[in-house]
Design a protein around this motif. Structure first.
Motif, PDB file in Angstrom:
ATOM      1  N   TYR B  42      24.634 -40.336  -8.213  1.00  0.00           N
ATOM      2  CA  TYR B  42      24.435 -40.403  -6.754  1.00  0.00           C
ATOM      3  C   TYR B  42      23.721 -41.709  -6.427  1.00  0.00           C
ATOM      4  CZ  TYR B  42      22.648 -39.552  -2.137  1.00  0.00           C
ATOM      5  OH  TYR B  42      22.352 -39.674  -0.815  1.00  0.00           O
ATOM      6  N   GLN B  43      24.319 -42.472  -5.516  1.00  0.00           N
ATOM      7  CA  GLN B  43      23.716 -43.716  -5.071  1.00  0.00           C
ATOM      8  C   GLN B  43      22.946 -43.444  -3.793  1.00  0.00           C
ATOM      9  OE1 GLN B  43      23.791 -46.064  -6.984  1.00  0.00           O
ATOM     10  NE2 GLN B  43      23.721 -48.050  -6.000  1.00  0.00           N
ATOM     11  N   PRO B  44      21.612 -43.615  -3.785  1.00  0.00           N
ATOM     12  CA  PRO B  44      20.863 -43.326  -2.560  1.00  0.00           C
ATOM     13  C   PRO B  44      21.339 -44.223  -1.418  1.00  0.00           C
ATOM     14  CG  PRO B  44      19.385 -43.669  -4.401  1.00  0.00           C
ATOM     15  CD  PRO B  44      20.734 -44.052  -4.873  1.00  0.00           C
ATOM     16  N   LEU B  45      21.324 -43.662  -0.204  1.00  0.00           N
ATOM     17  CA  LEU B  45      21.780 -44.394   0.968  1.00  0.00           C
ATOM     18  C   LEU B  45      20.582 -44.799   1.806  1.00  0.00           C
ATOM     19  CD1 LEU B  45      24.578 -41.926   1.974  1.00  0.00           C
ATOM     20  CD2 LEU B  45      24.904 -44.088   0.830  1.00  0.00           C
ATOM     21  N   LYS B  46      20.741 -45.882   2.540  1.00  0.00           N
ATOM     22  CA  LYS B  46      19.723 -46.222   3.512  1.00  0.00           C
ATOM     23  C   LYS B  46      20.432 -46.711   4.774  1.00  0.00           C
ATOM     24  CE  LYS B  46      18.916 -50.896   1.855  1.00  0.00           C
ATOM     25  NZ  LYS B  46      17.988 -51.809   1.229  1.00  0.00           N
ATOM     26  N   VAL B  47      19.691 -46.660   5.881  1.00  0.00           N
ATOM     27  CA  VAL B  47      20.260 -46.972   7.186  1.00  0.00           C
ATOM     28  C   VAL B  47      19.738 -48.328   7.618  1.00  0.00           C
ATOM     29  CG1 VAL B  47      20.324 -46.269   9.579  1.00  0.00           C
ATOM     30  CG2 VAL B  47      20.429 -44.558   7.797  1.00  0.00           C
ATOM     31  N   ASP B  76      21.799 -47.993  -1.382  1.00  0.00           N
ATOM     32  CA  ASP B  76      20.569 -48.596  -1.876  1.00  0.00           C
ATOM     33  C   ASP B  76      20.799 -49.107  -3.292  1.00  0.00           C
ATOM     34  OD1 ASP B  76      17.136 -47.379  -1.806  1.00  0.00           O
ATOM     35  OD2 ASP B  76      18.010 -49.378  -1.887  1.00  0.00           O
ATOM     36  N   GLN B  77      20.404 -50.338  -3.558  1.00  0.00           N
ATOM     37  CA  GLN B  77      20.726 -50.908  -4.862  1.00  0.00           C
ATOM     38  C   GLN B  77      19.580 -50.750  -5.855  1.00  0.00           C
ATOM     39  OE1 GLN B  77      23.649 -51.885  -5.550  1.00  0.00           O
ATOM     40  NE2 GLN B  77      24.409 -51.736  -3.449  1.00  0.00           N
ATOM     41  N   SER B  78      18.708 -49.757  -5.672  1.00  0.00           N
ATOM     42  CA  SER B  78      17.575 -49.640  -6.591  1.00  0.00           C
ATOM     43  C   SER B  78      18.007 -48.965  -7.881  1.00  0.00           C
ATOM     44  CB  SER B  78      16.456 -48.850  -5.922  1.00  0.00           C
ATOM     45  OG  SER B  78      16.995 -47.701  -5.343  1.00  0.00           O
ATOM     46  N   GLU B  79      17.216 -49.189  -8.943  1.00  0.00           N
ATOM     47  CA  GLU B  79      17.542 -48.667 -10.259  1.00  0.00           C
ATOM     48  C   GLU B  79      17.247 -47.176 -10.325  1.00  0.00           C
ATOM     49  OE1 GLU B  79      19.266 -51.759 -11.535  1.00  0.00           O
ATOM     50  OE2 GLU B  79      18.851 -50.137 -12.955  1.00  0.00           O
ATOM     51  N   PRO B  80      18.060 -46.409 -11.040  1.00  0.00           N
ATOM     52  CA  PRO B  80      17.765 -44.977 -11.174  1.00  0.00           C
ATOM     53  C   PRO B  80      16.497 -44.741 -11.987  1.00  0.00           C
ATOM     54  CG  PRO B  80      19.968 -45.503 -11.988  1.00  0.00           C
ATOM     55  CD  PRO B  80      19.286 -46.781 -11.704  1.00  0.00           C
ATOM     56  N   ARG B  81      15.916 -43.579 -11.740  1.00  0.00           N
ATOM     57  CA  ARG B  81      14.708 -43.185 -12.460  1.00  0.00           C
ATOM     58  C   ARG B  81      15.085 -42.624 -13.818  1.00  0.00           C
ATOM     59  NH1 ARG B  81      11.632 -38.572 -10.880  1.00  0.00           N
ATOM     60  NH2 ARG B  81      13.417 -38.013  -9.580  1.00  0.00           N
ATOM     61  N   GLN B  82      14.505 -43.134 -14.849  1.00  0.00           N
ATOM     62  CA  GLN B  82      14.783 -42.606 -16.185  1.00  0.00           C
ATOM     63  C   GLN B  82      13.701 -41.607 -16.568  1.00  0.00           C
ATOM     64  OE1 GLN B  82      17.387 -43.498 -18.002  1.00  0.00           O
ATOM     65  NE2 GLN B  82      18.152 -45.206 -16.773  1.00  0.00           N
ATOM     66  N   VAL B  83      14.099 -40.415 -16.966  1.00  0.00           N
ATOM     67  CA  VAL B  83      13.151 -39.361 -17.349  1.00  0.00           C
ATOM     68  C   VAL B  83      13.492 -38.893 -18.755  1.00  0.00           C
ATOM     69  CG1 VAL B  83      12.333 -37.047 -16.804  1.00  0.00           C
ATOM     70  CG2 VAL B  83      12.894 -38.630 -14.954  1.00  0.00           C
ATOM     71  N   TYR B  84      12.472 -38.705 -19.558  1.00  0.00           N
ATOM     72  CA  TYR B  84      12.687 -38.325 -20.950  1.00  0.00           C
ATOM     73  C   TYR B  84      12.859 -36.818 -21.036  1.00  0.00           C
ATOM     74  CZ  TYR B  84      12.067 -37.956 -25.990  1.00  0.00           C
ATOM     75  OH  TYR B  84      12.260 -37.693 -27.315  1.00  0.00           O
ATOM     76  N   GLU B  85      14.103 -36.352 -21.221  1.00  0.00           N
ATOM     77  CA  GLU B  85      14.375 -34.912 -21.358  1.00  0.00           C
ATOM     78  C   GLU B  85      15.390 -34.741 -22.468  1.00  0.00           C
ATOM     79  OE1 GLU B  85      15.440 -32.349 -18.000  1.00  0.00           O
ATOM     80  OE2 GLU B  85      14.187 -33.626 -16.725  1.00  0.00           O
ATOM     81  N   PRO B  86      14.985 -34.729 -23.725  1.00  0.00           N
ATOM     82  CA  PRO B  86      15.973 -34.671 -24.813  1.00  0.00           C
ATOM     83  C   PRO B  86      16.730 -33.360 -24.871  1.00  0.00           C
ATOM     84  CG  PRO B  86      13.729 -34.533 -25.677  1.00  0.00           C
ATOM     85  CD  PRO B  86      13.604 -34.843 -24.232  1.00  0.00           C
ATOM     86  N   SER B  87      16.157 -32.282 -24.268  1.00  0.00           N
ATOM     87  CA  SER B  87      16.837 -30.982 -24.342  1.00  0.00           C
ATOM     88  C   SER B  87      17.950 -30.854 -23.326  1.00  0.00           C
ATOM     89  CB  SER B  87      15.810 -29.866 -24.122  1.00  0.00           C
ATOM     90  OG  SER B  87      15.165 -30.079 -22.876  1.00  0.00           O
ATOM     91  N   ILE B  97      17.511 -39.034 -19.268  1.00  0.00           N
ATOM     92  CA  ILE B  97      18.501 -38.799 -18.205  1.00  0.00           C
ATOM     93  C   ILE B  97      18.024 -39.581 -16.980  1.00  0.00           C
ATOM     94  CG2 ILE B  97      19.309 -36.562 -18.978  1.00  0.00           C
ATOM     95  CD1 ILE B  97      17.426 -35.283 -17.034  1.00  0.00           C
ATOM     96  N   SER B  98      18.989 -39.941 -16.136  1.00  0.00           N
ATOM     97  CA  SER B  98      18.625 -40.775 -14.989  1.00  0.00           C
ATOM     98  C   SER B  98      18.826 -39.996 -13.697  1.00  0.00           C
ATOM     99  CB  SER B  98      19.443 -42.064 -14.976  1.00  0.00           C
ATOM    100  OG  SER B  98      20.801 -41.769 -14.950  1.00  0.00           O
ATOM    101  N   TYR B  99      17.785 -39.965 -12.907  1.00  0.00           N
ATOM    102  CA  TYR B  99      17.814 -39.389 -11.559  1.00  0.00           C
ATOM    103  C   TYR B  99      17.966 -40.527 -10.545  1.00  0.00           C
ATOM    104  CZ  TYR B  99      16.107 -34.914 -13.339  1.00  0.00           C
ATOM    105  OH  TYR B  99      15.972 -33.729 -13.991  1.00  0.00           O
ATOM    106  N   PRO B 100      18.544 -40.245  -9.390  1.00  0.00           N
ATOM    107  CA  PRO B 100      18.638 -41.304  -8.373  1.00  0.00           C
ATOM    108  C   PRO B 100      17.253 -41.686  -7.852  1.00  0.00           C
ATOM    109  CG  PRO B 100      19.431 -39.227  -7.498  1.00  0.00           C
ATOM    110  CD  PRO B 100      19.212 -39.017  -8.963  1.00  0.00           C
ATOM    111  N   ALA B 101      17.141 -42.931  -7.435  1.00  0.00           N
ATOM    112  CA  ALA B 101      15.837 -43.466  -7.008  1.00  0.00           C
ATOM    113  C   ALA B 101      15.520 -43.019  -5.596  1.00  0.00           C
ATOM    114  CB  ALA B 101      15.862 -44.982  -7.096  1.00  0.00           C
ATOM    115  N   VAL B 102      15.307 -41.721  -5.414  1.00  0.00           N
ATOM    116  CA  VAL B 102      15.000 -41.167  -4.096  1.00  0.00           C
ATOM    117  C   VAL B 102      13.546 -40.721  -4.103  1.00  0.00           C
ATOM    118  CG1 VAL B 102      15.466 -39.276  -2.529  1.00  0.00           C
ATOM    119  CG2 VAL B 102      17.354 -40.427  -3.651  1.00  0.00           C
ATOM    120  N   ASP B 103      12.750 -41.269  -3.213  1.00  0.00           N
ATOM    121  CA  ASP B 103      11.350 -40.849  -3.081  1.00  0.00           C
ATOM    122  C   ASP B 103      11.281 -39.800  -1.988  1.00  0.00           C
ATOM    123  OD1 ASP B 103       8.256 -42.473  -2.076  1.00  0.00           O
ATOM    124  OD2 ASP B 103       8.678 -40.590  -3.111  1.00  0.00           O
ATOM    125  N   ASN B 104      11.026 -38.553  -2.358  1.00  0.00           N
ATOM    126  CA  ASN B 104      11.080 -37.465  -1.384  1.00  0.00           C
ATOM    127  C   ASN B 104      10.084 -37.649  -0.248  1.00  0.00           C
ATOM    128  OD1 ASN B 104      13.173 -36.096  -2.462  1.00  0.00           O
ATOM    129  ND2 ASN B 104      11.983 -34.468  -3.400  1.00  0.00           N
TER     130      ASN B 104
END
Lengths: 123, 141
Positions: B42-47, B76-87, B97-104
């Protein structure tokens, strides 16, 4: 053709157009959740450009200049929007209501003038 | 004061605020989606908003009055968030695994400010409508 007749024809046509537009907007709002619905609108004011030019050039407008003018239904699919935009339609509804009241006021004042003339200024 | 023009400006403002709300809601809903192994993410969007003058140019005052906001939605061209979840079954060879760079929090703030701006647009619209109706009372009832 008297000026008074042309004025009244134009005002009544504009009132008809405003009423048709109210119907069109109500239909659009009623179909807001219908994804295959194509919004409708009414074309009238854009037909008056030629009439306005005749007025500027000739100084007055006769019945012939109004011959092709009339309120028409126009099917207007929203380019790239998909369906009915509810906030835009409600805004158009409010604007059209104000426009309708303005036209009503104009027509009633016009008839008031005629009444003044007919009653020879007496109440 | 052309009241039709004021109504059009308020309506354009409401439409752009609605777009902001839609984009913020979409970003929040997709904030926990994980990128697949094929790279589909998912590529985050901005207005992006800027005023665009409508074609009716006249005096400077008319041009200023016809500045309606238009928005466009860009990725939004920001880099995805990388989270360490080996399971996680979608983890790559290093266990990330990479989550989209969305700051809630930012998206919630944008959502709330867009809502307030929308309400302000509605107030402006209603004020313009009352002024127009009051104008009709010139000359007696």
């Amino acid at each position: 053709m008297s000026i008074e007749e042309v004025t009244m024809n134009l005002a009544v046509m504009a009132l008809d157009a405003a009423q048709m537009r109210q119907t069109a907007i109500a239909a659009n709002i009623a179909n807001v959740n219908n994804p295959t619905y194509i919004p409708v609108s009414v074309s009238f004011e854009d037909q008056l450009d030629a009439v306005r030019r005749t007025l500027q050039v000739g100084g007055n407008v006769d019945q012939g200049a109004l011959s092709g003018v009339g309120a028409r239904w126009v099917s207007a699919p929203n380019a790239g929007q998909g369906g009915v935009q509810l906030d835009a339609e409600v805004a158009k509804l409010a604007a059209n209501a104000v426009h309708f009241q303005t036209l009503l006021k104009a027509v009633s004042k016009h008839y008031g003038l005629l009444q003044l003339a007919v009653s020879e200024g007496k109440k | 004061m052309d009241y039709e023009q004021i109504f059009a400006i308020s309506a354009a403002g409401m439409a752009s605020e609605k777009t902001r709300v839609q984009v913020a809601v979409l970003n929040i809903a997709n904030s926990q989606t994980v990128a697949t192994r094929d790279g589909v993410a998912y590529q985050p969007l901005k207005v992006v908003a800027r005023p665009v003058a409508s074609p009716a140019f006249g005096s400077i005052v008319d041009a200023a009055l016809s500045m309606q906001p238009t928005v466009e939605v860009v990725a939004d061209q920001s880099e995805p968030r990388q989270v360490y979840e080996p399971s996680n079954p979608l983890a790559d060879k290093d266990g990330f695994i990479s989550y989209p760079a969305v700051d809630n929090i930012s998206e919630m703030v944008r959502l709330m400010s867009a809502t307030r701006a929308y309400e302000s647009d509605v107030v402006a619209f209603n004020t313009a409508r009352s002024l127009a109706l009051k104008t009709l009372e010139i000359g007696g009832s």
